[in-house]
Design a protein around this motif. Structure first.
Motif, PDB file in Angstrom:
ATOM      1  N   LEU A   1       7.389  14.247 -11.786  1.00 50.14           N
ATOM      2  CA  LEU A   1       6.149  13.607 -11.343  1.00 50.14           C
ATOM      3  C   LEU A   1       5.365  14.508 -10.394  1.00 50.14           C
ATOM      4  N   ASP A   2       6.073  15.222  -9.553  1.00 48.92           N
ATOM      5  CA  ASP A   2       5.406  16.105  -8.600  1.00 48.92           C
ATOM      6  C   ASP A   2       4.576  17.170  -9.290  1.00 48.92           C
ATOM      7  N   ARG A   3       4.932  17.479 -10.508  1.00 53.89           N
ATOM      8  CA  ARG A   3       4.230  18.544 -11.234  1.00 53.89           C
ATOM      9  C   ARG A   3       2.963  18.052 -11.936  1.00 53.89           C
ATOM     10  N   LEU A   4       2.786  16.755 -11.985  1.00 52.76           N
ATOM     11  CA  LEU A   4       1.589  16.195 -12.614  1.00 52.76           C
ATOM     12  C   LEU A   4       0.447  16.191 -11.615  1.00 52.76           C
ATOM     13  N   THR A   5      -0.754  16.128 -12.132  1.00 54.17           N
ATOM     14  CA  THR A   5      -1.918  16.035 -11.254  1.00 54.17           C
ATOM     15  C   THR A   5      -1.942  14.653 -10.595  1.00 54.17           C
ATOM     16  N   PRO A   6      -2.646  14.505  -9.479  1.00 53.85           N
ATOM     17  CA  PRO A   6      -2.757  13.175  -8.867  1.00 53.85           C
ATOM     18  C   PRO A   6      -3.341  12.146  -9.825  1.00 53.85           C
TER      19      PRO A   6
ATOM     20  N   HIS B   1      -2.989  12.040 -13.093  1.00 57.07           N
ATOM     21  CA  HIS B   1      -1.951  11.637 -14.043  1.00 57.07           C
ATOM     22  C   HIS B   1      -0.905  10.759 -13.365  1.00 57.07           C
ATOM     23  N   ARG B   2      -0.538  11.098 -12.145  1.00 54.83           N
ATOM     24  CA  ARG B   2       0.414  10.229 -11.417  1.00 54.83           C
ATOM     25  C   ARG B   2      -0.187   8.852 -11.209  1.00 54.83           C
ATOM     26  N   ALA B   3      -1.486   8.793 -10.871  1.00 53.66           N
ATOM     27  CA  ALA B   3      -2.128   7.498 -10.612  1.00 53.66           C
ATOM     28  C   ALA B   3      -2.110   6.620 -11.858  1.00 53.66           C
ATOM     29  N   ILE B   4      -2.460   7.188 -13.001  1.00 54.36           N
ATOM     30  CA  ILE B   4      -2.495   6.362 -14.220  1.00 54.36           C
ATOM     31  C   ILE B   4      -1.085   5.932 -14.613  1.00 54.36           C
ATOM     32  N   LEU B   5      -0.092   6.805 -14.424  1.00 52.82           N
ATOM     33  CA  LEU B   5       1.293   6.423 -14.739  1.00 52.82           C
ATOM     34  C   LEU B   5       1.789   5.326 -13.803  1.00 52.82           C
ATOM     35  N   VAL B   6       1.457   5.437 -12.524  1.00 53.33           N
ATOM     36  CA  VAL B   6       1.884   4.403 -11.566  1.00 53.33           C
ATOM     37  C   VAL B   6       1.244   3.066 -11.928  1.00 53.33           C
ATOM     38  N   LEU B   7      -0.058   3.101 -12.210  1.00 48.68           N
ATOM     39  CA  LEU B   7      -0.744   1.845 -12.528  1.00 48.68           C
ATOM     40  C   LEU B   7      -0.187   1.208 -13.797  1.00 48.68           C
ATOM     41  N   ARG B   8       0.019   1.995 -14.834  1.00 49.82           N
ATOM     42  CA  ARG B   8       0.485   1.442 -16.116  1.00 49.82           C
ATOM     43  C   ARG B   8       1.986   1.149 -16.127  1.00 49.82           C
ATOM     44  N   GLU B   9       2.786   2.081 -15.694  1.00 46.36           N
ATOM     45  CA  GLU B   9       4.232   1.958 -15.871  1.00 46.36           C
ATOM     46  C   GLU B   9       4.935   1.257 -14.715  1.00 46.36           C
ATOM     47  N   ILE B  10       4.407   1.347 -13.520  1.00 45.03           N
ATOM     48  CA  ILE B  10       5.055   0.689 -12.381  1.00 45.03           C
ATOM     49  C   ILE B  10       4.360  -0.622 -12.056  1.00 45.03           C
ATOM     50  N   GLU B  11       3.025  -0.598 -11.988  1.00 48.44           N
ATOM     51  CA  GLU B  11       2.283  -1.807 -11.633  1.00 48.44           C
ATOM     52  C   GLU B  11       2.038  -2.715 -12.832  1.00 48.44           C
TER      53      GLU B  11
ATOM     54  N   VAL C   1       0.842  -1.203   0.000  1.00 50.25           N
ATOM     55  CA  VAL C   1       0.000   0.000   0.000  1.00 50.25           C
ATOM     56  C   VAL C   1       0.878   1.254   0.000  1.00 50.25           C
ATOM     57  N   THR C   2       1.928   1.253   0.758  1.00 48.72           N
ATOM     58  CA  THR C   2       2.835   2.399   0.817  1.00 48.72           C
ATOM     59  C   THR C   2       3.480   2.636  -0.539  1.00 48.72           C
ATOM     60  N   ARG C   3       3.893   1.562  -1.195  1.00 44.19           N
ATOM     61  CA  ARG C   3       4.530   1.673  -2.509  1.00 44.19           C
ATOM     62  C   ARG C   3       3.563   2.250  -3.549  1.00 44.19           C
ATOM     63  N   LEU C   4       2.283   1.920  -3.440  1.00 44.54           N
ATOM     64  CA  LEU C   4       1.293   2.462  -4.369  1.00 44.54           C
ATOM     65  C   LEU C   4       0.960   3.921  -4.069  1.00 44.54           C
ATOM     66  N   CYS C   5       0.835   4.259  -2.804  1.00 44.58           N
ATOM     67  CA  CYS C   5       0.372   5.595  -2.417  1.00 44.58           C
ATOM     68  C   CYS C   5       1.459   6.658  -2.551  1.00 44.58           C
ATOM     69  N   ALA C   6       2.688   6.335  -2.282  1.00 49.13           N
ATOM     70  CA  ALA C   6       3.756   7.344  -2.242  1.00 49.13           C
ATOM     71  C   ALA C   6       3.917   8.118  -3.544  1.00 49.13           C
ATOM     72  N   PRO C   7       3.996   7.472  -4.711  1.00 51.85           N
ATOM     73  CA  PRO C   7       4.187   8.266  -5.920  1.00 51.85           C
ATOM     74  C   PRO C   7       2.943   9.032  -6.368  1.00 51.85           C
ATOM     75  N   ILE C   8       1.791   8.695  -5.845  1.00 54.78           N
ATOM     76  CA  ILE C   8       0.564   9.393  -6.227  1.00 54.78           C
ATOM     77  C   ILE C   8       0.297  10.561  -5.282  1.00 54.78           C
ATOM     78  N   ALA C   9       0.399  10.318  -3.998  1.00 54.07           N
ATOM     79  CA  ALA C   9       0.075  11.358  -3.016  1.00 54.07           C
ATOM     80  C   ALA C   9       1.303  12.171  -2.604  1.00 54.07           C
ATOM     81  N   LEU C  10       2.477  11.793  -3.080  1.00 56.11           N
ATOM     82  CA  LEU C  10       3.741  12.517  -2.833  1.00 56.11           C
ATOM     83  C   LEU C  10       3.988  12.728  -1.343  1.00 56.11           C
ATOM     84  N   GLN C  11       4.116  13.973  -0.902  1.00 54.71           N
ATOM     85  CA  GLN C  11       4.461  14.230   0.501  1.00 54.71           C
ATOM     86  C   GLN C  11       3.353  13.764   1.453  1.00 54.71           C
TER      87      GLN C  11
END
Length: 146
Positions: free
Chosen positions: A94-99, A101-111, A12-22
């Motif tokens: 990544l920080d400059r993208l909307t949540p 956009h980060r979510a879709i990138l994490v799901l497609r490119e990381i997951e 869960v931490t690995r999924l949430c960190a790149p989307i919710a950032l800080q």
């Protein structure tokens, strides 16, 4: 219950960190609370990780939106081409993208989730997932190469 918490927390931490950032730690905590509240509704143990992934991504997007409702930065504000700052830190881009956009990138490119599954996870149509992914990649590419 503690064993399940120990098993799910890193995922869960690995999924949430790149989307919710800080706010990733807060998002992970909210996601784990939602997971344990809804755990009794999971009928098929094989579906646990998929359900946890859905819950974590949704919580991460929700927390990121709540904390920073207008996060998207203008791409013109990015460092100049050739800047070491830009080249050195993908996270900054990544920080400059909307949540979203980060979510879709994490799901497609990381997951490695396909577009149809990503659309289901984000409660959007497949067409919206495809266009959102395209816009996210374009924004990232422009920021990275500018």
């Amino acid at each position: 219950m503690n064993e399940l918490l120990d098993l799910l927390t890193p995922y869960v931490t690995r999924l949430c960190a790149p989307i919710a950032l800080q706010d990733g730690a807060d998002a992970a905590q909210e996601a784990l609370i939602a997971v344990f509240r809804g755990l009794r509704n999971v009928r098929d143990p094989q579906a646990l990780y998929g359900w946890v992934r859905t819950t974590a991504v949704r919580e991460a997007v929700r927390v990121a939106r709540r904390a920073h409702p207008a996060v998207a930065a203008e791409l013109e504000d990015l460092p100049a081409p050739g800047s070491l700052e830009l080249a050195a830190d993908i996270r900054d881009v990544l920080d400059r993208l909307t949540p979203e956009h980060r979510a879709i990138l994490v799901l497609r490119e990381i997951e490695g989730v396909d577009e149809k599954s990503a659309a289901e996870l984000l409660s959007i149509s497949t067409g919206t997932a495809k266009s959102r992914l395209s816009r996210a990649k374009n924004s990232f590419r422009k920021a990275w190469t500018s």
